[in-house]
Design an enzyme around this catalytic site. Structure first.
Site, PDB file in Angstrom:
ATOM      1  CG  ASP A  32       0.785   0.985   6.584  1.00  0.00           C
ATOM      2  OD1 ASP A  32       1.388   0.413   5.438  1.00  0.00           O
ATOM      3  OD2 ASP A  32       0.847   0.269   7.703  1.00  0.00           O
ATOM      4  CD1 TRP A  37      -6.365  -1.995  -1.935  1.00  0.00           C
ATOM      5  CD2 TRP A  37      -4.977  -2.101  -3.743  1.00  0.00           C
ATOM      6  NE1 TRP A  37      -7.141  -2.006  -3.066  1.00  0.00           N
ATOM      7  CE2 TRP A  37      -6.180  -1.596  -4.152  1.00  0.00           C
ATOM      8  CE3 TRP A  37      -4.041  -2.167  -4.951  1.00  0.00           C
ATOM      9  CZ2 TRP A  37      -6.521  -1.536  -5.487  1.00  0.00           C
ATOM     10  CZ3 TRP A  37      -4.170  -1.623  -6.224  1.00  0.00           C
ATOM     11  CH2 TRP A  37      -5.755  -1.570  -6.590  1.00  0.00           C
ATOM     12  NE  ARG A  45       5.922  -3.817  -0.972  1.00  0.00           N
ATOM     13  CZ  ARG A  45       5.400  -3.674   0.007  1.00  0.00           C
ATOM     14  NH1 ARG A  45       4.712  -4.566   0.725  1.00  0.00           N
ATOM     15  NH2 ARG A  45       5.490  -2.441   0.627  1.00  0.00           N
ATOM     16  CG  HIS A  49       3.562   2.297  -3.351  1.00  0.00           C
ATOM     17  ND1 HIS A  49       3.032   2.377  -2.089  1.00  0.00           N
ATOM     18  CD2 HIS A  49       4.651   1.674  -3.695  1.00  0.00           C
ATOM     19  CE1 HIS A  49       3.891   1.687  -1.510  1.00  0.00           C
ATOM     20  NE2 HIS A  49       5.178   1.209  -2.250  1.00  0.00           N
ATOM     21  CD1 TRP A  81      15.840   7.230   3.385  1.00  0.00           C
ATOM     22  CD2 TRP A  81      16.159   6.859   1.118  1.00  0.00           C
ATOM     23  NE1 TRP A  81      15.586   8.462   2.821  1.00  0.00           N
ATOM     24  CE2 TRP A  81      15.790   8.329   1.429  1.00  0.00           C
ATOM     25  CE3 TRP A  81      16.045   6.419  -0.149  1.00  0.00           C
ATOM     26  CZ2 TRP A  81      15.665   9.342   0.364  1.00  0.00           C
ATOM     27  CZ3 TRP A  81      15.958   7.515  -1.028  1.00  0.00           C
ATOM     28  CH2 TRP A  81      15.610   8.905  -0.940  1.00  0.00           C
ATOM     29  CG  LEU A 144      -6.477  20.943   2.285  1.00  0.00           C
ATOM     30  CD1 LEU A 144      -6.368  20.744   3.952  1.00  0.00           C
ATOM     31  CD2 LEU A 144      -6.880  19.820   1.417  1.00  0.00           C
TER      32      LEU A 144
HETATM   33  C1  FPP Z   1       2.805   2.241   3.060  1.00  0.00           C
HETATM   34  O1  FPP Z   1       2.251   1.168   2.502  1.00  0.00           O
HETATM   35  C2  FPP Z   1       2.782   3.404   2.022  1.00  0.00           C
HETATM   36  C3  FPP Z   1       3.986   4.002   1.473  1.00  0.00           C
HETATM   37  C4  FPP Z   1       5.344   3.744   1.737  1.00  0.00           C
HETATM   38  C5  FPP Z   1       3.829   5.081   0.384  1.00  0.00           C
HETATM   39  C6  FPP Z   1       2.746   5.862   0.516  1.00  0.00           C
HETATM   40  C7  FPP Z   1       2.529   6.458  -0.735  1.00  0.00           C
HETATM   41  C8  FPP Z   1       1.340   6.634  -1.537  1.00  0.00           C
HETATM   42  C9  FPP Z   1       0.071   6.504  -0.605  1.00  0.00           C
HETATM   43  C10 FPP Z   1       1.122   7.558  -2.912  1.00  0.00           C
HETATM   44  C11 FPP Z   1       1.021   8.710  -2.611  1.00  0.00           C
HETATM   45  C12 FPP Z   1       2.240   9.275  -2.929  1.00  0.00           C
HETATM   46  C13 FPP Z   1       2.605  10.558  -2.592  1.00  0.00           C
HETATM   47  C14 FPP Z   1       3.927  11.076  -3.043  1.00  0.00           C
HETATM   48  C15 FPP Z   1       1.813  11.632  -1.852  1.00  0.00           C
HETATM   49  P1  FPP Z   1       2.989  -0.125   2.193  1.00  0.00           P
HETATM   50  O2  FPP Z   1       4.037  -0.377   1.052  1.00  0.00           O
HETATM   51  O3  FPP Z   1       3.983   0.002   3.771  1.00  0.00           O
HETATM   52  O4  FPP Z   1       1.867  -1.157   2.621  1.00  0.00           O
HETATM   53  P2  FPP Z   1       1.984  -2.584   3.400  1.00  0.00           P
HETATM   54  O5  FPP Z   1       2.098  -2.148   4.626  1.00  0.00           O
HETATM   55  O6  FPP Z   1       0.901  -3.281   2.910  1.00  0.00           O
HETATM   56  O7  FPP Z   1       3.234  -3.332   2.966  1.00  0.00           O
END
Ligand code: FPP
Length: 250
Positions: A32, A37, A45, A49, A81, A144
């Site tokens: 998260d 970040w 945003r 990711h 979604w 792993l």
């Molecule tokens: C939550 O942060 C994160 C996600 C919904 C996506 C997680 C994906 C990755 C870390 C990339 C790696 C991907 C794969 C397919 C393995 P947020 O967007 O909710 O952040 P926020 O809480 O700061 O808004």
């Protein structure tokens, strides 16, 4: 890139704290803080990711280094979604492109790529194809198991397990903990020992609800894109200080 256990001197410090005889077998990460970040840097945003990929890879190398044998990461939830269509599209494509970029490297390092979640019509076919190819290519690896929870929800998994049990002809008296466990998405995976959530949020958010019944939970303020193997070692160190009682008197 091939894994070099001596490559990171910072991580040696935190690594040396760990009791090698009590490394958690199965670790889960709620990755998260990607959006925050990026926003703090004035970036979209989705850049958060994309920066999360290095964090994921370093965490994988950390697991290989200390001998964690199962790592499950929450990449896309059944609730995600509801995000703006652009971000959803980005996350779908990102899953596919990350697998294309990283599957050989993960394969060379003995990582089996695995998935948990619903394969429903909303997940594009090309993404499903890449998921299947990555899983097939790495299926015999044993160092792993990296499970990517994608279009995953803990409640949906329990519903799917109970439905599959009923479809197999089970009566109500057949619906036991053991039977439900056998019908989860990955029945061979051990229950989680440790769950780490980044970004200073103290929630589970529908992650592996069944499998974390007795897990230790560690929360850190580090945002996921900044998370590195030293943060994993710190979390394992905290885990090793806990007294796991599994309901018994301590
Ligand atoms: C939550 O942060 C994160 C996600 C919904 C996506 C997680 C994906 C990755 C870390 C990339 C790696 C991907 C794969 C397919 C393995 P947020 O967007 O909710 O952040 P926020 O809480 O700061 O808004």
């Amino acid at each position: 890139m091939t894994f070099d256990p001596n490559c990171d001197s910072d991580s040696d410090v935190t690594l040396s704290w760990l009791d090698k005889g009590r490394i958690p077998r199965h670790v889960g990460c709620v990755m998260d803080g990607n959006g925050r970040w990026a926003q703090r840097r004035g970036l979209p945003r989705t850049d958060g990711h994309s920066a999360g990929e290095s964090a994921l890879m370093d965490t994988v190398y950390g697991c290989l280094e200390v001998g964690v044998s199962w790592l499950t990461v929450y990449a896309f939830s059944t609730e995600n979604w509801r995000r703006p269509a652009d971000e959803v599209r980005y996350l779908m494509n990102f899953n596919e492109s990350l697998l294309m970029r990283r599957k050989d490297e993960l394969d060379e390092n003995g990582v089996r790529i695995n998935f948990a979640g619903r394969r429903d019509w909303r997940v594009p076919k090309k993404v499903l194809r890449q998921m299947d190819e990555s899983a097939d290519q790495t299926r015999d690896n044993e160092k792993l198991v990296l499970t990517i929870a994608f279009n995953y929800g803990g409640r949906a998994e329990i519903i799917d397990a109970v439905r599959s049990l009923l479809d197999s002809g089970a009566k109500s008296s057949d619906i036991t903990e053991k039977a439900i466990s056998k019908h989860l998405y990955n029945p061979d995976a051990p229950e989680l020992d440790l769950v780490i959530r980044t970004s200073g949020e103290y929630r589970i958010s529908n992650f592996l609800l069944w499998e974390i019944a007795y897990s230790e939970l560690v929360f850190t303020d580090v945002l996921w894109p900044d998370f590195r193997r030293e943060d994993l070692y710190k979390a394992i160190y905290e885990y090793q200080g806990r007294n796991r009682r599994f309901g018994k008197i301590g």
